[in-house]
Write a protein that holds these residues in place. Structure first.
Motif, PDB file in Angstrom:
ATOM      1  N   MET A 242       0.848  -1.163   0.000  1.00 60.96           N
ATOM      2  CA  MET A 242       0.000   0.000   0.000  1.00 60.96           C
ATOM      3  C   MET A 242       0.899   1.234   0.000  1.00 60.96           C
ATOM      4  O   MET A 242       1.693   1.431   0.894  1.00 60.96           O
ATOM      5  N   SER A 243       0.775   2.045  -1.000  1.00 59.51           N
ATOM      6  CA  SER A 243       1.605   3.246  -1.076  1.00 59.51           C
ATOM      7  C   SER A 243       0.716   4.463  -1.267  1.00 59.51           C
ATOM      8  O   SER A 243      -0.258   4.424  -2.002  1.00 59.51           O
ATOM      9  N   ALA A 244       1.067   5.511  -0.583  1.00 60.91           N
ATOM     10  CA  ALA A 244       0.323   6.758  -0.692  1.00 60.91           C
ATOM     11  C   ALA A 244       1.022   7.674  -1.678  1.00 60.91           C
ATOM     12  O   ALA A 244       2.250   7.668  -1.773  1.00 60.91           O
ATOM     13  N   VAL A 245       0.259   8.442  -2.410  1.00 59.46           N
ATOM     14  CA  VAL A 245       0.828   9.378  -3.369  1.00 59.46           C
ATOM     15  C   VAL A 245       0.651  10.776  -2.806  1.00 59.46           C
ATOM     16  O   VAL A 245      -0.459  11.185  -2.476  1.00 59.46           O
ATOM     17  N   PHE A 246       1.745  11.480  -2.673  1.00 50.61           N
ATOM     18  CA  PHE A 246       1.727  12.845  -2.153  1.00 50.61           C
ATOM     19  C   PHE A 246       2.029  13.776  -3.305  1.00 50.61           C
ATOM     20  O   PHE A 246       3.023  13.625  -4.001  1.00 50.61           O
ATOM     21  N   SER A 247       1.163  14.740  -3.533  1.00 55.09           N
ATOM     22  CA  SER A 247       1.355  15.658  -4.647  1.00 55.09           C
ATOM     23  C   SER A 247       2.403  16.703  -4.288  1.00 55.09           C
ATOM     24  O   SER A 247       2.492  17.157  -3.151  1.00 55.09           O
ATOM     25  N   ILE A 248       3.194  17.050  -5.270  1.00 53.35           N
ATOM     26  CA  ILE A 248       4.205  18.093  -5.074  1.00 53.35           C
ATOM     27  C   ILE A 248       3.910  19.225  -6.047  1.00 53.35           C
ATOM     28  O   ILE A 248       3.233  19.044  -7.051  1.00 53.35           O
ATOM     29  N   THR A 249       4.430  20.389  -5.730  1.00 57.30           N
ATOM     30  CA  THR A 249       4.168  21.562  -6.554  1.00 57.30           C
ATOM     31  C   THR A 249       5.033  21.527  -7.807  1.00 57.30           C
ATOM     32  O   THR A 249       6.008  20.775  -7.897  1.00 57.30           O
ATOM     33  N   SER A 250       4.680  22.370  -8.759  1.00 52.69           N
ATOM     34  CA  SER A 250       5.455  22.437 -10.004  1.00 52.69           C
ATOM     35  C   SER A 250       6.857  22.969  -9.737  1.00 52.69           C
ATOM     36  O   SER A 250       7.815  22.571 -10.409  1.00 52.69           O
ATOM     37  N   ALA A 251       6.996  23.850  -8.749  1.00 51.70           N
ATOM     38  CA  ALA A 251       8.332  24.353  -8.404  1.00 51.70           C
ATOM     39  C   ALA A 251       9.193  23.228  -7.851  1.00 51.70           C
ATOM     40  O   ALA A 251      10.397  23.150  -8.151  1.00 51.70           O
ATOM     41  N   ASP A 252       8.592  22.341  -7.058  1.00 51.56           N
ATOM     42  CA  ASP A 252       9.342  21.204  -6.530  1.00 51.56           C
ATOM     43  C   ASP A 252       9.738  20.245  -7.644  1.00 51.56           C
ATOM     44  O   ASP A 252      10.845  19.707  -7.655  1.00 51.56           O
ATOM     45  N   LYS A 253       8.822  20.037  -8.591  1.00 49.69           N
ATOM     46  CA  LYS A 253       9.137  19.173  -9.731  1.00 49.69           C
ATOM     47  C   LYS A 253      10.298  19.748 -10.535  1.00 49.69           C
ATOM     48  O   LYS A 253      11.215  19.020 -10.929  1.00 49.69           O
ATOM     49  N   ALA A 254      10.264  21.048 -10.770  1.00 48.53           N
ATOM     50  CA  ALA A 254      11.349  21.692 -11.514  1.00 48.53           C
ATOM     51  C   ALA A 254      12.658  21.629 -10.733  1.00 48.53           C
ATOM     52  O   ALA A 254      13.735  21.411 -11.308  1.00 48.53           O
ATOM     53  N   ARG A 255      12.576  21.810  -9.427  1.00 42.84           N
ATOM     54  CA  ARG A 255      13.761  21.748  -8.566  1.00 42.84           C
ATOM     55  C   ARG A 255      14.397  20.357  -8.634  1.00 42.84           C
ATOM     56  O   ARG A 255      15.605  20.215  -8.741  1.00 42.84           O
ATOM     57  N   LEU A 256      13.569  19.324  -8.566  1.00 39.01           N
ATOM     58  CA  LEU A 256      14.083  17.956  -8.628  1.00 39.01           C
ATOM     59  C   LEU A 256      14.590  17.606 -10.017  1.00 39.01           C
ATOM     60  O   LEU A 256      15.578  16.885 -10.159  1.00 39.01           O
ATOM     61  N   ALA A 257      13.930  18.120 -11.051  1.00 39.48           N
ATOM     62  CA  ALA A 257      14.375  17.854 -12.423  1.00 39.48           C
ATOM     63  C   ALA A 257      15.740  18.493 -12.685  1.00 39.48           C
ATOM     64  O   ALA A 257      16.550  17.953 -13.440  1.00 39.48           O
ATOM     65  N   ALA A 258      15.998  19.626 -12.054  1.00 46.37           N
ATOM     66  CA  ALA A 258      17.281  20.314 -12.259  1.00 46.37           C
ATOM     67  C   ALA A 258      18.420  19.649 -11.486  1.00 46.37           C
ATOM     68  O   ALA A 258      19.585  19.879 -11.782  1.00 46.37           O
ATOM     69  N   SER A 259      18.087  18.829 -10.508  1.00 47.68           N
ATOM     70  CA  SER A 259      19.136  18.175  -9.720  1.00 47.68           C
ATOM     71  C   SER A 259      19.705  16.987 -10.497  1.00 47.68           C
ATOM     72  O   SER A 259      19.039  16.383 -11.328  1.00 47.68           O
TER      73      SER A 259
END
Length: 149
Positions: free
Chosen positions: A1-18
């Motif tokens: 059982m896994s829960a999905v936590f939504s993240i903001t677009s800024a967080d997505k961009a931050r992680l994509a840049a890493s």
């Protein structure tokens, strides 16, 4: 059982840049979403509790100058409170995204950005000068009253 936590677009961009593997980015994204979901309400409540404490202390203040100082601090806090949780959670997300980067900030401390609504620092605080003048005047009057000839 896994829960999905939504993240903001800024967080997505931050992680994509890493420079992280995709599985690590997914895990950090879930962790950032969990942090946002878990910490947002307590951070907001913390600021509200501090505002209430300042209001309570202002009500119990013994002199008007102290009461005015506490109310001014509450006003500054109120201006800052709206962005506190977001700024704190953004800092957590930034720290998690830069988890594998070397810590350059530890070698050279940087000054934090100015806070919205925060006043600049000065060498002489006008409230302190006014307080000193007030105390000096109070001492002078009490000395005149209590002098025995």
């Amino acid at each position: 059982m896994s829960a999905v936590f939504s993240i903001t677009s800024a967080d997505k961009a931050r992680l994509a840049a890493s420079d992280l593997p995709s599985r690590v980015r997914e895990l950090l994204g879930a962790l950032i979403g969990l942090c946002r979901q878990t910490l947002a309400a307590p951070l907001i409540l913390t600021v509200e509790a501090l505002e209430q404490t300042l209001l309570h202390d202002a009500d119990r203040a013994r002199n008007p100058m102290q009461q005015a100082d506490l109310m001014a601090q509450r006003g500054q806090l109120h201006a800052f409170a709206g962005h506190f949780a977001d700024r704190m959670l953004d800092a957590v997300a930034e720290a998690l995204a830069g988890l594998r980067e070397p810590s350059i900030a530890a070698a050279a401390p940087a000054s934090p950005p100015p806070l919205p609504g925060a006043l600049g620092l000065s060498l002489v605080d006008e409230h302190e000068v006014d307080r000193d003048l007030l105390l000096t005047e109070m001492i002078r009057r009490e000395t005149l009253r209590s002098t025995n000839t």
